[in-house]
Design a protein around this motif. Structure first.
Motif, PDB file in Angstrom:
ATOM      1  N   TYR A   1       0.846  -1.187   0.000  1.00 27.60           N
ATOM      2  CA  TYR A   1       0.000   0.000   0.000  1.00 27.60           C
ATOM      3  C   TYR A   1       0.884   1.241   0.000  1.00 27.60           C
ATOM      4  CZ  TYR A   1      -3.371   3.571   1.323  1.00 27.60           C
ATOM      5  OH  TYR A   1      -4.152   4.698   1.332  1.00 27.60           O
ATOM      6  N   ARG A   2       0.651   2.153  -0.950  1.00 28.74           N
ATOM      7  CA  ARG A   2       1.402   3.403  -1.023  1.00 28.74           C
ATOM      8  C   ARG A   2       0.577   4.530  -0.390  1.00 28.74           C
ATOM      9  NH1 ARG A   2       4.061   3.255  -7.057  1.00 28.74           N
ATOM     10  NH2 ARG A   2       1.864   3.336  -7.691  1.00 28.74           N
ATOM     11  N   PHE A   3       1.102   5.106   0.691  1.00 33.98           N
ATOM     12  CA  PHE A   3       0.431   6.238   1.337  1.00 33.98           C
ATOM     13  C   PHE A   3       0.528   7.488   0.468  1.00 33.98           C
ATOM     14  CE2 PHE A   3       1.644   3.373   4.745  1.00 33.98           C
ATOM     15  CZ  PHE A   3       0.474   3.285   5.480  1.00 33.98           C
ATOM     16  N   ASN A   4       1.685   7.641  -0.184  1.00 32.80           N
ATOM     17  CA  ASN A   4       1.906   8.719  -1.139  1.00 32.80           C
ATOM     18  C   ASN A   4       3.029   8.272  -2.070  1.00 32.80           C
ATOM     19  OD1 ASN A   4       4.404   9.313   0.282  1.00 32.80           O
ATOM     20  ND2 ASN A   4       3.153  10.445   1.773  1.00 32.80           N
ATOM     21  N   THR A   5       3.607   9.177  -2.817  1.00 35.52           N
ATOM     22  CA  THR A   5       4.648   8.778  -3.775  1.00 35.52           C
ATOM     23  C   THR A   5       5.920   8.298  -3.098  1.00 35.52           C
ATOM     24  OG1 THR A   5       5.387  11.083  -3.906  1.00 35.52           O
ATOM     25  CG2 THR A   5       3.798  10.326  -5.570  1.00 35.52           C
ATOM     26  N   ASN A   6       6.073   8.572  -1.788  1.00 30.17           N
ATOM     27  CA  ASN A   6       7.314   8.222  -1.092  1.00 30.17           C
ATOM     28  C   ASN A   6       7.162   7.105  -0.063  1.00 30.17           C
ATOM     29  OD1 ASN A   6       7.629  11.628  -1.291  1.00 30.17           O
ATOM     30  ND2 ASN A   6       9.209  10.355  -2.218  1.00 30.17           N
ATOM     31  N   VAL A   7       6.089   7.138   0.712  1.00 30.70           N
ATOM     32  CA  VAL A   7       5.935   6.214   1.838  1.00 30.70           C
ATOM     33  C   VAL A   7       5.042   5.040   1.450  1.00 30.70           C
ATOM     34  CG1 VAL A   7       5.222   5.954   4.245  1.00 30.70           C
ATOM     35  CG2 VAL A   7       6.222   8.120   3.453  1.00 30.70           C
ATOM     36  N   TYR A   8       5.457   3.835   1.811  1.00 25.18           N
ATOM     37  CA  TYR A   8       4.698   2.630   1.489  1.00 25.18           C
ATOM     38  C   TYR A   8       4.786   1.637   2.639  1.00 25.18           C
ATOM     39  CZ  TYR A   8       9.247   0.492   0.704  1.00 25.18           C
ATOM     40  OH  TYR A   8      10.528   0.012   0.882  1.00 25.18           O
ATOM     41  N   SER A   9       3.929   0.638   2.593  1.00 24.72           N
ATOM     42  CA  SER A   9       3.980  -0.449   3.579  1.00 24.72           C
ATOM     43  C   SER A   9       3.721  -1.776   2.874  1.00 24.72           C
ATOM     44  CB  SER A   9       2.948  -0.243   4.692  1.00 24.72           C
ATOM     45  OG  SER A   9       1.642  -0.276   4.171  1.00 24.72           O
ATOM     46  N   ARG A  10       4.170  -2.838   3.502  1.00 19.16           N
ATOM     47  CA  ARG A  10       3.953  -4.198   2.986  1.00 19.16           C
ATOM     48  C   ARG A  10       3.512  -5.095   4.124  1.00 19.16           C
ATOM     49  NH1 ARG A  10       8.082  -6.923   2.189  1.00 19.16           N
ATOM     50  NH2 ARG A  10       9.821  -5.552   2.739  1.00 19.16           N
ATOM     51  N   ILE A  11       2.659  -6.074   3.815  1.00 18.68           N
ATOM     52  CA  ILE A  11       2.273  -7.088   4.788  1.00 18.68           C
ATOM     53  C   ILE A  11       1.967  -8.380   4.027  1.00 18.68           C
ATOM     54  CG2 ILE A  11      -0.160  -6.393   4.766  1.00 18.68           C
ATOM     55  CD1 ILE A  11      -0.248  -7.176   7.750  1.00 18.68           C
ATOM     56  N   GLY A  12       2.460  -9.500   4.553  1.00 16.17           N
ATOM     57  CA  GLY A  12       2.246 -10.741   3.817  1.00 16.17           C
ATOM     58  C   GLY A  12       2.747 -11.972   4.546  1.00 16.17           C
ATOM     59  N   ALA A  13       2.957 -13.036   3.770  1.00 19.40           N
ATOM     60  CA  ALA A  13       3.356 -14.338   4.298  1.00 19.40           C
ATOM     61  C   ALA A  13       4.797 -14.637   3.912  1.00 19.40           C
ATOM     62  CB  ALA A  13       2.443 -15.431   3.763  1.00 19.40           C
ATOM     63  N   LEU A  14       5.488 -15.364   4.787  1.00 22.27           N
ATOM     64  CA  LEU A  14       6.898 -15.684   4.620  1.00 22.27           C
ATOM     65  C   LEU A  14       7.096 -17.183   4.730  1.00 22.27           C
ATOM     66  CD1 LEU A  14       9.988 -14.820   4.684  1.00 22.27           C
ATOM     67  CD2 LEU A  14       9.713 -14.719   7.167  1.00 22.27           C
ATOM     68  N   VAL A  15       7.896 -17.749   3.832  1.00 25.34           N
ATOM     69  CA  VAL A  15       8.216 -19.176   3.893  1.00 25.34           C
ATOM     70  C   VAL A  15       9.720 -19.365   3.739  1.00 25.34           C
ATOM     71  CG1 VAL A  15       6.005 -19.935   2.971  1.00 25.34           C
ATOM     72  CG2 VAL A  15       7.895 -19.497   1.410  1.00 25.34           C
ATOM     73  N   LYS A  16      10.209 -20.466   4.272  1.00 22.45           N
ATOM     74  CA  LYS A  16      11.599 -20.854   4.074  1.00 22.45           C
ATOM     75  C   LYS A  16      11.654 -21.874   2.945  1.00 22.45           C
ATOM     76  CE  LYS A  16      15.549 -23.089   6.299  1.00 22.45           C
ATOM     77  NZ  LYS A  16      16.026 -23.844   7.482  1.00 22.45           N
ATOM     78  N   LEU A  17      12.511 -21.619   1.956  1.00 24.81           N
ATOM     79  CA  LEU A  17      12.603 -22.514   0.812  1.00 24.81           C
ATOM     80  C   LEU A  17      13.704 -23.558   0.965  1.00 24.81           C
ATOM     81  CD1 LEU A  17      12.186 -19.953  -2.105  1.00 24.81           C
ATOM     82  CD2 LEU A  17      10.441 -21.387  -1.040  1.00 24.81           C
ATOM     83  N   GLY A  18      14.748 -23.233   1.693  1.00 24.84           N
ATOM     84  CA  GLY A  18      15.862 -24.162   1.838  1.00 24.84           C
ATOM     85  C   GLY A  18      16.916 -23.588   2.758  1.00 24.84           C
ATOM     86  N   GLY A  19      17.949 -24.372   2.977  1.00 23.42           N
ATOM     87  CA  GLY A  19      19.039 -23.924   3.835  1.00 23.42           C
ATOM     88  C   GLY A  19      19.184 -24.795   5.071  1.00 23.42           C
ATOM     89  N   LYS A  20      19.846 -24.245   6.074  1.00 21.95           N
ATOM     90  CA  LYS A  20      20.164 -25.025   7.259  1.00 21.95           C
ATOM     91  C   LYS A  20      20.543 -24.100   8.404  1.00 21.95           C
ATOM     92  CE  LYS A  20      24.976 -25.345   5.725  1.00 21.95           C
ATOM     93  NZ  LYS A  20      26.057 -26.225   5.243  1.00 21.95           N
TER      94      LYS A  20
END
Length: 288
Positions: free
Chosen positions: A115-134
């Motif tokens: 979501y962009r509040f204006n041309t400069n400030v924005y926010s993000r919200i969502g889901a996160l997963v681990k694909l690989g690694g250790k």
């Protein structure tokens, strides 16, 4: 979750010819946001807990973002975490010493609404997963011989064994939460730079582990190696399992030492990222 990421990827790629689409690359550093117990420091005077998160460390991300309009969009990102060392065991008991640290080396992905509040400030919200690694544990042990043990090996009193090994831990497929707020500054029509604060909320349930390196030497008091490779990956000490499986339940009569109860380890973090954005030009139909 994997199907959602695949669908979102297809959407992003298929709309670049007529929608507002941009890509970004960033790097940053995160600190642990949930200080859970991950180890102990033991000395002759007492025991102390150590706290931390395996999500602490350097990270890098590549992100593609598609904006539906001037306010709302969706993005897909791929990232790599180069975790900082976390103390999981430190022991100082006379002639016995242990120094064990663990660190994350992980690849992940996230899908978010923007979501962009204006041309400069924005926010993000969502889901996160681990694909690989250790999660990689590096352990150093030093055990000084008693007089009887030194005599048995034919070495002077004060000699000791020195063991170094690496154990890799793998986890089950996790699902977490990501949120960020940022500020972007446009340099020209196509390029912008940005800074953002980002939160990851995620834990990882252990699935299995494997010792990938192991070596024990017998060392004289002056530091000279008397016996090299007393134990190795192909000749582990009695009672040491090369692989371990983590389960949710163990019967009271279980005798299989290669199985242990599963635990969750923290990966949550709060970090600052810096990066650059490239915005593709809109097609002519976008402006009609």
């Amino acid at each position: 979750m994997k199907q959602f990421i695949i669908v979102l990827t297809a959407l992003l790629l298929s709309t670049t010819s007529y929608a507002q689409f941009e890509i970004s690359a960033s790097g940053g550093y995160a600190i642990g946001s949930a200080g859970m117990k991950i180890g102990e420091i033991q000395t002759t005077s007492g025991t102390e807990n150590t706290y931390g998160s395996y999500g602490e460390g350097l990270n890098a991300q590549l992100r593609g973002t598609y904006f539906f309009n001037d306010r709302f969009g969706a993005d897909l990102s791929l990232g790599y975490l180069h975790g900082s060392d976390q103390t999981v065991s430190k022991v100082r008991f006379g002639g016995y010493e242990v120094d064990a640290i663990a660190r994350a080396r992980a690849f992940g992905a996230s899908a978010s609404l923007v979501y962009r509040f204006n041309t400069n400030v924005y926010s993000r919200i969502g889901a996160l997963v681990k694909l690989g690694g250790k999660t990689e544990a590096l352990v150093h042990q030093k055990s000084t011989f008693s007089q009887a043990e030194a005599d048995a090996f034919g070495v002077p009193f004060g000699s000791y064994t020195e063991t170094n090994y690496v154990e890799d831990y793998h986890g089950q497929f996790p699902l977490g939460f990501v949120a960020a707020i940022g500020y972007r500054h446009q340099l020209n029509t196509n390029f912008s730079i940005f800074v953002e604060a980002e939160y990851y909320g995620i834990s990882l349930k252990r699935k299995d582990s494997e010792i990938t390196e192991f070596n024990t030497n017998v060392v004289l008091p002056d530091g000279t190696v008397a016996v090299s490779g007393l134990y190795s990956l192909d000749n582990l000490p009695e009672g040491t399992n090369r692989t371990t499986t983590y389960v949710d339940e163990l019967s009271s009569d279980n005798t299989d030492t290669s199985k242990e109860l599963a635990v969750k380890v923290p990966y949550s973090s709060f970090g600052i990222n810096f990066g650059v954005i490239y915005k593709f030009k809109r097609s002519h139909t976008d402006h009609q």
